[in-house]
Design a protein around this motif. Structure first.
Motif, PDB file in Angstrom:
ATOM      1  N   ASP A 110      -3.595  12.868 -13.416  1.00 39.70           N
ATOM      2  CA  ASP A 110      -4.610  11.821 -13.447  1.00 39.70           C
ATOM      3  C   ASP A 110      -4.714  11.124 -12.092  1.00 39.70           C
ATOM      4  N   TYR A 111      -5.457  11.746 -11.163  1.00 37.27           N
ATOM      5  CA  TYR A 111      -5.736  11.069  -9.897  1.00 37.27           C
ATOM      6  C   TYR A 111      -6.633   9.863 -10.159  1.00 37.27           C
ATOM      7  N   LEU A 112      -6.469   8.816  -9.368  1.00 33.60           N
ATOM      8  CA  LEU A 112      -7.369   7.685  -9.453  1.00 33.60           C
ATOM      9  C   LEU A 112      -8.671   8.019  -8.734  1.00 33.60           C
ATOM     10  N   SER A 113      -9.761   7.441  -9.209  1.00 29.97           N
ATOM     11  CA  SER A 113     -11.005   7.513  -8.455  1.00 29.97           C
ATOM     12  C   SER A 113     -10.909   6.513  -7.302  1.00 29.97           C
ATOM     13  N   TRP A 114     -11.772   6.666  -6.303  1.00 34.52           N
ATOM     14  CA  TRP A 114     -11.704   5.736  -5.177  1.00 34.52           C
ATOM     15  C   TRP A 114     -11.985   4.290  -5.597  1.00 34.52           C
ATOM     16  N   PRO A 115     -12.988   4.016  -6.442  1.00 35.15           N
ATOM     17  CA  PRO A 115     -13.186   2.624  -6.898  1.00 35.15           C
ATOM     18  C   PRO A 115     -11.949   2.069  -7.615  1.00 35.15           C
ATOM     19  N   GLU A 116     -11.294   2.890  -8.427  1.00 35.88           N
ATOM     20  CA  GLU A 116     -10.068   2.440  -9.089  1.00 35.88           C
ATOM     21  C   GLU A 116      -8.968   2.164  -8.065  1.00 35.88           C
ATOM     22  N   PHE A 117      -8.913   2.989  -7.034  1.00 37.68           N
ATOM     23  CA  PHE A 117      -7.917   2.817  -5.986  1.00 37.68           C
ATOM     24  C   PHE A 117      -8.143   1.501  -5.250  1.00 37.68           C
ATOM     25  N   GLU A 118      -9.391   1.209  -4.911  1.00 34.51           N
ATOM     26  CA  GLU A 118      -9.695  -0.055  -4.242  1.00 34.51           C
ATOM     27  C   GLU A 118      -9.320  -1.245  -5.127  1.00 34.51           C
ATOM     28  N   GLU A 119      -9.555  -1.130  -6.413  1.00 32.50           N
ATOM     29  CA  GLU A 119      -9.184  -2.211  -7.335  1.00 32.50           C
ATOM     30  C   GLU A 119      -7.670  -2.423  -7.347  1.00 32.50           C
ATOM     31  N   GLU A 120      -6.915  -1.326  -7.325  1.00 32.98           N
ATOM     32  CA  GLU A 120      -5.455  -1.430  -7.266  1.00 32.98           C
ATOM     33  C   GLU A 120      -5.025  -2.153  -5.991  1.00 32.98           C
ATOM     34  N   LEU A 121      -5.621  -1.780  -4.866  1.00 34.95           N
ATOM     35  CA  LEU A 121      -5.245  -2.375  -3.586  1.00 34.95           C
ATOM     36  C   LEU A 121      -5.591  -3.862  -3.523  1.00 34.95           C
ATOM     37  N   SER A 122      -6.689  -4.243  -4.162  1.00 37.86           N
ATOM     38  CA  SER A 122      -7.116  -5.648  -4.117  1.00 37.86           C
ATOM     39  C   SER A 122      -6.232  -6.553  -4.961  1.00 37.86           C
ATOM     40  N   SER A 123      -5.400  -5.949  -5.799  1.00 37.75           N
ATOM     41  CA  SER A 123      -4.574  -6.758  -6.722  1.00 37.75           C
ATOM     42  C   SER A 123      -3.275  -7.234  -6.089  1.00 37.75           C
TER      43      SER A 123
ATOM     44  N   GLY B 268       7.923   0.653  -1.092  1.00 39.77           N
ATOM     45  CA  GLY B 268       6.953  -0.403  -1.337  1.00 39.77           C
ATOM     46  C   GLY B 268       5.509  -0.123  -1.032  1.00 39.77           C
ATOM     47  N   ALA B 269       5.126   1.120  -0.758  1.00 37.95           N
ATOM     48  CA  ALA B 269       3.708   1.423  -0.561  1.00 37.95           C
ATOM     49  C   ALA B 269       2.958   1.224  -1.875  1.00 37.95           C
ATOM     50  N   ARG B 270       1.687   0.938  -1.768  1.00 38.75           N
ATOM     51  CA  ARG B 270       0.880   0.673  -2.964  1.00 38.75           C
ATOM     52  C   ARG B 270      -0.033   1.828  -3.338  1.00 38.75           C
ATOM     53  N   GLY B 271       0.009   2.926  -2.569  1.00 39.34           N
ATOM     54  CA  GLY B 271      -0.814   4.061  -2.926  1.00 39.34           C
ATOM     55  C   GLY B 271      -0.727   5.162  -1.895  1.00 39.34           C
ATOM     56  N   VAL B 272      -1.187   6.354  -2.292  1.00 41.11           N
ATOM     57  CA  VAL B 272      -1.171   7.534  -1.426  1.00 41.11           C
ATOM     58  C   VAL B 272      -2.545   8.197  -1.486  1.00 41.11           C
ATOM     59  N   VAL B 273      -3.024   8.614  -0.321  1.00 39.32           N
ATOM     60  CA  VAL B 273      -4.310   9.307  -0.233  1.00 39.32           C
ATOM     61  C   VAL B 273      -4.049  10.736   0.232  1.00 39.32           C
ATOM     62  N   ILE B 274      -4.582  11.708  -0.512  1.00 42.57           N
ATOM     63  CA  ILE B 274      -4.389  13.131  -0.221  1.00 42.57           C
ATOM     64  C   ILE B 274      -5.757  13.798  -0.113  1.00 42.57           C
ATOM     65  N   PRO B 275      -5.978  14.633   0.909  1.00 44.43           N
ATOM     66  CA  PRO B 275      -7.239  15.386   0.973  1.00 44.43           C
ATOM     67  C   PRO B 275      -7.318  16.417  -0.149  1.00 44.43           C
TER      68      PRO B 275
END
Length: 257
Positions: free
Chosen positions: A86-99, A128-135
């Motif tokens: 279950d990869y996050l969508s980019w909008p979901e990822f931005e929401e996670e980062l904004s929290s 402590g990273a809040r997310g990972v981006v993979i191509p």
């Protein structure tokens, strides 16, 4: 009865720690667990008890030959079958980062070695990273080998897969992130770089390093000083050092406030 047919690399998880972390964090994704009947103690016993408490189907077998698992895979007598990762969508990822304040994001530029990708995800979660981006293309996705190498960290960290890494970098800059690319020939040492605030750490591929197009999107290229005869560090090790230095600076800043 084995799980329904599906892509092997996204439907099977093996190993004691990855399966245990999967049950703890995302039990709803598990269709069935196979356990070897011999040696059901310690963490394997905890997997059995937890799965039963969660009402996850468990098959305990004497002759352990789970389907859809490559020959020689280091299963440790534990295999879980699950739905697509279950990869996050980019909008979901931005929401996670904004929290969260001042998040750290790890971005992987076409890393193809699943051991390196898994190790980096594990380091990102621990440090402590809040997310990972993979191509999405020319890079390792979340496979059973990545999950095993991450010790199950993939189930505790938001992971997003993007078609265009450069666009993702540009969007992070629009969101206020400063992007640091790891480069053995970078003009500044990472220990001399301010890594507080929203930060993106970009790790290049094995051998080639960062693509030129990705280098241009970074705000600064930073290097990890080395003193040995080998010119550069393994990608997973370099990424872990950068993540640790980022955490160290934040802990030092917090202690002086």
């Amino acid at each position: 009865m084995p799980p329904p047919a599906g892509p092997l690399m996204s439907r099977v998880v093996w190993g004691v720690n990855p399966v245990l972390e999967l049950l703890r964090s995302q039990p709803e994704r598990v269709e069935e667990i196979w356990l070897a009947a011999s040696g059901l103690k310690g963490k394997r016993r905890r997997i059995l008890d937890l799965a039963r408490n969660l009402e996850v189907p468990v098959k305990v077998v004497r002759e352990f030959h789970p389907p859809k698992v490559p020959s020689g895979a280091p299963t440790q007598g534990v295999v879980a079958y699950l739905r697509e990762f279950d990869y996050l969508s980019w909008p979901e990822f931005e929401e996670e980062l904004s929290s969260v304040p001042d998040p750290v994001v790890l971005l992987l530029d076409e890393l193809t070695d699943p051991q390196n990708v898994g190790s980096l995800i594990r380091s990102a979660e621990v440090l402590g990273a809040r997310g990972v981006v993979i191509p999405k293309h020319r890079a390792a996705g979340i496979t059973p080998t990545v999950i095993k190498a991450s010790a199950g960290a993939v189930f505790h960290l938001p992971i997003v897969r993007v078609v265009n890494l450069r666009q993702a970098l540009r969007r992070l800059k629009e969101l206020g992130f400063t992007l640091y690319g790891l480069d053995a020939a970078g003009p500044r040492e990472i220990m001399e770089t301010d890594l507080t605030g929203p930060v993106g750490l970009v790790v290049g591929s094995e051998g080639r390093g960062l693509r030129e197009s990705v280098r241009r999107e970074c705000d600064l290229l930073v290097r990890i000083p080395v003193q040995g005869r080998i010119e550069s560090l393994n990608a997973a090790v370099a990424g872990a050092i950068a993540l640790y230095e980022t955490l160290r600076q934040r802990l030092c800043t917090a202690s002086t406030v």
